[in-house]
Design a protein around this motif. Structure first.
Motif, short mmCIF file in Angstrom:
data_model
loop_
_atom_site.label_atom_id
_atom_site.label_comp_id
_atom_site.label_asym_id
_atom_site.label_seq_id
_atom_site.Cartn_x
_atom_site.Cartn_y
_atom_site.Cartn_z
N GLU A 1 22.03 45.73 31.98
CA GLU A 1 21.48 45.02 30.83
C GLU A 1 20.03 45.40 30.55
N ARG A 2 19.44 46.21 31.44
CA ARG A 2 18.03 46.60 31.35
C ARG A 2 17.15 45.36 31.21
N ALA A 3 17.30 44.47 32.17
CA ALA A 3 16.57 43.20 32.13
C ALA A 3 16.15 42.81 33.55
N ILE A 4 15.08 42.04 33.64
CA ILE A 4 14.63 41.45 34.90
C ILE A 4 14.56 39.95 34.71
N LEU A 5 15.19 39.21 35.62
CA LEU A 5 15.15 37.75 35.59
C LEU A 5 14.24 37.27 36.71
N PHE A 6 13.20 36.52 36.33
CA PHE A 6 12.25 35.95 37.29
C PHE A 6 12.45 34.44 37.38
N GLU A 7 12.16 33.88 38.55
CA GLU A 7 12.03 32.43 38.69
C GLU A 7 10.78 32.17 39.51
N LEU A 8 9.88 31.37 38.95
CA LEU A 8 8.59 31.09 39.58
C LEU A 8 8.50 29.61 39.92
N HIS A 9 8.18 29.30 41.17
CA HIS A 9 7.92 27.93 41.60
C HIS A 9 6.44 27.81 41.96
N VAL A 10 5.77 26.81 41.41
CA VAL A 10 4.36 26.56 41.72
C VAL A 10 4.17 25.09 42.02
N LYS A 11 3.41 24.80 43.05
CA LYS A 11 3.17 23.43 43.48
C LYS A 11 2.02 22.84 42.65
N THR A 12 2.35 22.28 41.50
CA THR A 12 1.36 21.69 40.62
C THR A 12 2.07 20.75 39.66
N THR A 13 1.32 19.92 38.97
CA THR A 13 1.89 19.06 37.93
C THR A 13 1.40 19.46 36.55
N GLY A 14 0.71 20.60 36.45
CA GLY A 14 0.21 21.08 35.17
C GLY A 14 0.98 22.30 34.70
N TRP A 15 0.31 23.17 33.98
CA TRP A 15 0.94 24.37 33.43
C TRP A 15 0.98 25.47 34.49
N ILE A 16 1.91 26.42 34.31
CA ILE A 16 1.98 27.59 35.18
C ILE A 16 2.20 28.83 34.31
N ALA A 17 1.81 29.99 34.83
CA ALA A 17 1.90 31.22 34.06
C ALA A 17 2.29 32.37 34.97
N LEU A 18 3.02 33.33 34.39
CA LEU A 18 3.43 34.54 35.09
C LEU A 18 3.27 35.71 34.13
N GLY A 19 2.77 36.82 34.64
CA GLY A 19 2.59 37.98 33.78
C GLY A 19 2.78 39.28 34.53
N ILE A 20 2.99 40.35 33.77
CA ILE A 20 3.05 41.71 34.30
C ILE A 20 1.80 42.42 33.81
N SER A 21 1.01 42.93 34.75
CA SER A 21 -0.30 43.47 34.42
C SER A 21 -0.38 44.94 34.80
N PRO A 22 -1.05 45.77 34.00
CA PRO A 22 -1.19 47.19 34.36
C PRO A 22 -2.15 47.42 35.51
#
Length: 361
Positions: free
Chosen positions: A54-75
């Motif tokens: 499918e030429r796809a990547i599936l991520f799942e991110l768990h973060v210990k917080t009650t606010g916002w979370i972010a994930l990125g791919i960086s060069p």
């Protein structure tokens, strides 16, 4: 290739379930994934699967917080040029998501943004962030430890080294082979020993043979920041036996026809590890004992493994990239003297360690 992200927040007061090695989240992932890693101890965990069809990547991110979370791919490990997704659940239970190499960056906040307020944008994350080089693709199926159970082995490791709170540290340590084999033996595999808590610090390392003519005081073998001990270890820097970097296999088995020769009449008695610690967050009080372990076969194999190293030294005289260029090619050539001892039938390359740090091909 498409990238899909599943975000989850987790709280400490939840039921404990069986989890993968190095994973601190107590909440079970939504799906089964091929790979996982702890991005920050007891704070952030990441799972992912690469789907080549499918030429796809599936991520799942768990973060210990009650606010916002972010994930990125960086060069390059920062926010500039990165593809970032931000998610949170507001007080009413509504889900929000904003989309904004192989270097994964992540961040989180302690409270949800209030999008109804004029100044309700996502607040700065301060030091609640991180980055890590992660090989999103794995091209081999390394053997498991049990395959080498019962074999003799030896290891070279750092000795509780306190990693400086500098962005980059190269540390060199000389070892004497711990077992004196009276007859020649073949190492048939090796295992990279990276402390689980220091996966974010160990960028790469090399293990090199020391010139047989070099003598050391066995009671006081050289070690220290490489620039500080360069004169003491200069005869241990050129003949690399093993190179490992982030993304490499933790266990490597040599082909059944060949092994790495040690002991007997061989003159190599000393080795050196040059360890590169990458510490962009300037973490302090981190203790490391990473290294390498060799497994010794019970019988000699038909061939001894050899090595050839080529490239350009990273000195101002050998590698000078002009400023403000979009593309710069560095050529290097092997003179005939390098290959004059090759058999007419050629050689078989079984392992390779291309390494150009963050950029290059």
């Amino acid at each position: 290739m498409r990238i899909f992200v599943v975000f989850r927040l987790f709280l400490p007061l939840v039921m404990l379930i069986k989890k993968s090695d190095g994973i601190s989240s107590h909440i079970q992932p939504f799906a089964e994934y091929d790979h996982s890693i702890e991005l920050q101890t007891n704070v952030a965990d990441l799972w992912w699967t690469v789907d080549d069809i499918e030429r796809a990547i599936l991520f799942e991110l768990h973060v210990k917080t009650t606010g916002w979370i972010a994930l990125g791919i960086s060069p390059a490990g920062g926010m500039k040029g990165a593809d970032i997704g931000v998610g949170w659940i507001d007080q009413s239970g509504n889900v929000h998501f904003q989309s904004g190499t192989n270097i994964v960056i992540f961040a989180f906040g302690l409270v949800d943004p209030d999008i109804c307020r004029f100044d309700g944008d996502i607040s700065y994350h301060d030091n609640r962030r991180g980055s890590q080089m992660i090989p999103l693709r794995f091209y081999a199926n390394p053997p498991i430890d049990e395959k080498f159970a019962g074999l003799d082995s030896f290891e070279f490791r750092m000795n509780n080294y306190r990693v400086p709170s500098n962005e980059t540290t190269y540390y060199c340590k000389v070892f004497k082979i711990p077992i004196d084999y009276p007859t020649k033996k073949h190492a048939i595999a090796y295992k990279v020993l990276i402390n689980p808590d220091n996966r974010d610090l160990v960028h790469h390392f090399t293990l090199s043979e020391c010139d047989p003519s070099t003598t050391f005081n066995d009671a006081n073998l050289p070690e220290g920041v490489c620039d500080d001990v360069v004169q003491s270890v200069k005869m241990c820097t050129m003949d690399t036996v093993v190179g490992w970097a982030t993304g490499g296999q933790d266990i490597v088995e040599y082909p059944e026809e060949a092994g790495y020769a040690i002991g007997g009449e061989l003159a190599i008695k000393y080795y050196m590890i040059e360890m590169h610690y990458d510490n962009p967050n300037l973490a302090s009080n981190r203790i490391d004992s990473s290294g390498i372990q060799f497994y010794i076969g019970k019988q000699l194999r038909p061939y001894d493994l050899g090595r050839i190293i080529f490239g350009t030294l990273s000195t101002p005289f050998d590698l000078a990239i002009p400023p403000q260029v979009n593309r710069f090619i560095v050529d290097c050539y092997c003179p005939p003297s390098v290959t004059q001892n090759f058999p007419e039938s050629g050689i078989t390359v079984v392992l390779a360690f291309p390494h150009t740090h963050l950029q290059g091909l």
